[in-house]
Scaffold this motif. Structure first.
Motif, short mmCIF file in Angstrom:
data_model
loop_
_atom_site.label_atom_id
_atom_site.label_comp_id
_atom_site.label_asym_id
_atom_site.label_seq_id
_atom_site.Cartn_x
_atom_site.Cartn_y
_atom_site.Cartn_z
N ILE A 125 0.74 -1.11 0.02
CA ILE A 125 0.19 -0.04 0.09
C ILE A 125 0.75 1.49 0.08
O ILE A 125 0.62 2.28 -0.67
CB ILE A 125 -0.96 -0.15 1.33
N LEU A 126 1.90 1.22 0.90
CA LEU A 126 2.97 2.31 0.84
C LEU A 126 3.64 2.63 -0.54
O LEU A 126 3.69 3.84 -0.97
CB LEU A 126 3.91 2.04 1.80
N PHE A 127 3.72 1.60 -1.27
CA PHE A 127 4.42 1.60 -2.59
C PHE A 127 3.35 2.18 -3.49
O PHE A 127 3.74 3.07 -4.34
CB PHE A 127 4.83 0.34 -3.27
N VAL A 128 2.10 1.81 -3.43
CA VAL A 128 1.15 2.52 -4.29
C VAL A 128 0.81 3.79 -3.93
O VAL A 128 0.86 4.84 -5.05
CB VAL A 128 -0.03 1.60 -4.21
N LEU A 129 0.74 4.55 -2.90
CA LEU A 129 0.46 5.76 -2.21
C LEU A 129 1.67 6.64 -2.88
O LEU A 129 1.84 7.62 -3.42
CB LEU A 129 0.67 5.92 -0.80
N ARG A 130 3.01 5.96 -2.89
CA ARG A 130 4.16 6.84 -3.25
C ARG A 130 4.32 6.92 -4.76
O ARG A 130 4.85 7.86 -5.60
CB ARG A 130 5.47 6.41 -2.85
N LEU A 131 3.55 5.79 -5.53
CA LEU A 131 3.56 6.00 -6.83
C LEU A 131 2.54 7.07 -7.03
O LEU A 131 2.89 7.70 -8.03
CB LEU A 131 2.55 4.67 -7.61
N LEU A 132 1.70 7.31 -6.60
CA LEU A 132 0.52 8.25 -6.84
C LEU A 132 1.02 9.57 -6.59
O LEU A 132 0.69 10.58 -7.39
CB LEU A 132 -0.67 8.13 -6.05
N ILE A 133 1.89 9.71 -5.49
CA ILE A 133 2.62 11.03 -5.21
C ILE A 133 3.55 11.34 -6.36
O ILE A 133 3.45 12.59 -6.97
CB ILE A 133 3.30 11.02 -3.88
N GLY A 134 4.15 10.61 -6.92
CA GLY A 134 5.23 10.59 -7.86
C GLY A 134 4.52 11.13 -9.10
O GLY A 134 4.72 11.86 -10.05
N PHE A 135 3.14 10.23 -9.36
CA PHE A 135 2.43 10.60 -10.57
C PHE A 135 1.94 12.11 -10.65
O PHE A 135 2.23 12.91 -11.65
CB PHE A 135 1.18 9.80 -10.61
N GLY A 136 1.54 12.69 -9.33
CA GLY A 136 1.14 14.13 -9.43
C GLY A 136 2.11 14.97 -9.40
O GLY A 136 2.34 15.87 -10.28
N LEU A 137 3.28 14.66 -8.90
CA LEU A 137 4.54 15.53 -9.02
C LEU A 137 5.02 15.50 -10.50
O LEU A 137 5.73 16.45 -11.09
CB LEU A 137 5.68 15.02 -8.17
N GLY A 138 4.95 14.41 -11.32
CA GLY A 138 5.40 14.16 -12.59
C GLY A 138 4.66 15.19 -13.54
O GLY A 138 5.10 15.72 -14.33
N ALA A 139 3.26 15.41 -13.09
CA ALA A 139 2.72 16.31 -13.92
C ALA A 139 3.10 17.52 -13.77
O ALA A 139 3.29 18.56 -14.75
CB ALA A 139 1.22 16.55 -13.40
N ASP A 140 3.79 17.95 -12.49
CA ASP A 140 4.34 19.44 -12.05
C ASP A 140 5.65 19.63 -12.94
O ASP A 140 6.01 20.73 -13.57
CB ASP A 140 4.36 19.61 -10.59
N TYR A 141 6.38 18.51 -13.22
CA TYR A 141 7.56 18.48 -13.70
C TYR A 141 7.52 19.04 -15.28
O TYR A 141 8.51 19.42 -15.95
CB TYR A 141 8.42 17.18 -13.66
N ALA A 142 6.41 18.42 -15.81
CA ALA A 142 5.98 18.78 -17.22
C ALA A 142 5.50 19.97 -17.48
O ALA A 142 5.85 20.93 -18.24
CB ALA A 142 5.09 17.71 -17.77
N VAL A 143 4.50 20.45 -16.55
CA VAL A 143 3.78 21.62 -16.82
C VAL A 143 4.21 22.96 -15.91
O VAL A 143 4.11 23.83 -16.58
CB VAL A 143 2.13 21.39 -16.25
N GLY A 144 4.83 22.70 -14.78
CA GLY A 144 5.38 23.94 -13.98
C GLY A 144 6.42 24.65 -14.63
O GLY A 144 6.18 25.83 -14.99
N PRO A 145 7.39 24.12 -15.00
CA PRO A 145 8.39 24.64 -15.80
C PRO A 145 8.06 25.30 -17.26
O PRO A 145 8.37 26.44 -17.66
CB PRO A 145 9.72 23.73 -16.09
N THR A 146 7.05 24.39 -18.01
CA THR A 146 6.47 25.10 -19.11
C THR A 146 5.70 26.31 -18.83
O THR A 146 5.88 27.36 -19.63
CB THR A 146 5.53 23.85 -19.70
N LEU A 147 4.93 26.30 -18.00
CA LEU A 147 4.00 27.50 -17.70
C LEU A 147 4.91 28.72 -17.52
O LEU A 147 4.56 29.65 -17.69
CB LEU A 147 2.89 27.03 -16.39
#
Length: 435
Positions: free
Chosen positions: A114-136
């Motif tokens: 369960i901890l592994f899945v939750l950290r996957l989800l955290i990474g998924f959300g942060l990955g969006a910001d890696y793409a969109v944050g510097p772009t914006l």
């Protein structure tokens, strides 16, 4: 409709003078980088306690250490493309709802799966910001200040990482402390979510979609200037994902992916397992040495801002790769020497790597045109995170099998590959117009 405060018409956003809104959008993007650094830094310090309590073997230690990085891969790859299709703003705001919820839920993790899945989800959300944050941010930033504004994101990443590292080192005495430490990532995440509500859409993206009037209104409202629509340059690109691999673009895509991967693979691998490395080096008072290393991380990031602003992108990247490779090779060669000697190349590597990492927020947005910028930045980040996950997974296995010298030598080889790719393929983008 509000009126502009200046009679001057600006042909593009790159020429607009720096104002308070530029600083505001930079600060809002800071928060994501702080949260990312905090989320990735906290796992390094609590992993020994989790391993003891959950009886983790080497496989699950590696998987848990790399879980957020795997999530970052999918988040960057998928949501970067979404940011090019539906716009930057919605992805920029909503991803932190996921990060905040998953961060808090770690407190109640009953098992490693369960901890592994939750950290996957955290990474998924942060990955969006890696793409969109510097772009914006790059699409709002004036060209003259773009390097400094984008590079400063990495400094805040380092601040978050160092704070998490120090907290987990000195507040991890209780067997249950790891739950509180992991869940504490909820605090910066929810703050970012709140302050980002109301963020405007990127005018550059709106212009690329033909929504010129909306773009001009946003610029008029937030930047207090007027864009001249007669001088807009309409892109001839298709906006298709295939464009990233076209004859015109593939070298930039390949360079961005490989240079970023070569830089972050050793970074994440080494700093996730700093306690293990210091232990194998037989460093006395490892906690104190870890604190010193974290201070070098902070200092290097701040000093690196000046070099990013002043140096050409190519020269900065080439020289830092060279210094980093030599430092790790020296660390491997000196592994049997007394601690005083060993810590010199380790400190140099730490200082320069922190400064060099600033370019990873600057180069990718400058490599791609507006219509595929978030997709390109997302792809580059995704590939780099797979490299980070591979390094984080294999380093403990390498340390067990071959020890410090061989492990440092092959990590230095990764940096030399990055140097070669930069020399052969890196374009100079410091003066390129983005919007």
């Amino acid at each position: 409709m509000s009126t502009t405060r200046t009679n001057k018409l600006y042909p593009n956003l790159d020429e607009v003078p720096l104002n308070r809104f530029h600083l505001k959008v930079t600060a809002m993007t800071f928060g994501a980088n702080f949260s990312d650094g905090y989320a990735l830094g906290i796992i390094s310090g609590v992993l020994p306690a989790i391993s003891t309590q959950m009886h983790l073997d080497g496989f699950w230690q590696g998987m848990l250490a790399s879980s957020a990085l795997i999530g970052l891969f999918f988040g960057s790859l998928c949501l970067g493309r979404v940011g090019d299709i539906i716009g930057r703003q919605r992805v920029y705001v909503l991803n932190f709802a996921l990060i905040a919820a998953a961060s808090l839920a770690q407190f109640w993790s009953p098992n490693v799966e369960i901890l592994f899945v939750l950290r996957l989800l955290i990474g998924f959300g942060l990955g969006a910001d890696y793409a969109v944050g510097p772009t914006l941010l790059s699409e709002f930033a004036p060209r003259r200040h773009r390097g400094l504004m984008l590079a400063s994101l990495t400094v805040l990443w380092t601040v978050g990482y160092v704070i998490a590292n120090i907290l987990s080192t000195y507040a991890n005495s209780d067997p249950e402390a790891w739950k509180w430490l992991l869940a504490s990532g909820f605090i910066p995440a929810v703050v970012v979510l709140i302050v980002r509500i109301g963020t405007p859409e990127s005018p550059g993206w709106l212009i690329s979609k033909g929504r010129v009037d909306e773009a001009r209104e946003i610029v008029r409202k937030h930047l207090k200037v007027e864009l001249n629509p007669e001088e807009f340059e309409v892109s001839s690109g298709s906006g298709s994902y295939r464009e990233l691999f076209s004859k015109k673009m593939w070298r930039r895509t390949a360079f961005g992916s490989l240079f970023y991967s070569a830089q972050v693979l050793p970074y994440f691998a080494i700093y996730t397992f700093v306690p293990t490395i210091l232990g194998q080096l037989k460093i006395d008072d490892a906690d104190l040495q870890n604190l010193v290393i974290n201070l070098f991380l902070l200092a290097g990031g701040v000093v690196g801002l000046w070099f990013v602003q002043k140096l050409p992108r190519r020269a900065f990247t080439i020289w830092t790769f060279l210094i980093l490779a030599v430092s790790l090779a020296a660390l491997g060669a000196m592994a049997d020497l007394p601690a005083l000697f060993i810590m010199v190349p380790f400190a140099i590597y730490t200082f320069v790597m922190s400064g060099a990492s600033n370019i990873t927020q600057v180069y990718p947005p400058e490599l791609f045109p507006t219509e595929v910028r978030a997709s390109g930045v997302g792809l580059v980040n995704a590939i780099s995170r797979i490299a980070s996950a591979i390094g984080t997974f294999f380093l403990p296995l390498s340390l067990d099998a071959w020890g410090i010298p061989v492990s440092m030598f092959w990590l230095a080889g990764v940096l030399l590959l990055g140097l070669l790719v930069t020399v052969v393929w890196a374009p100079e983008t410091k003066r390129e117009q983005l919007v």
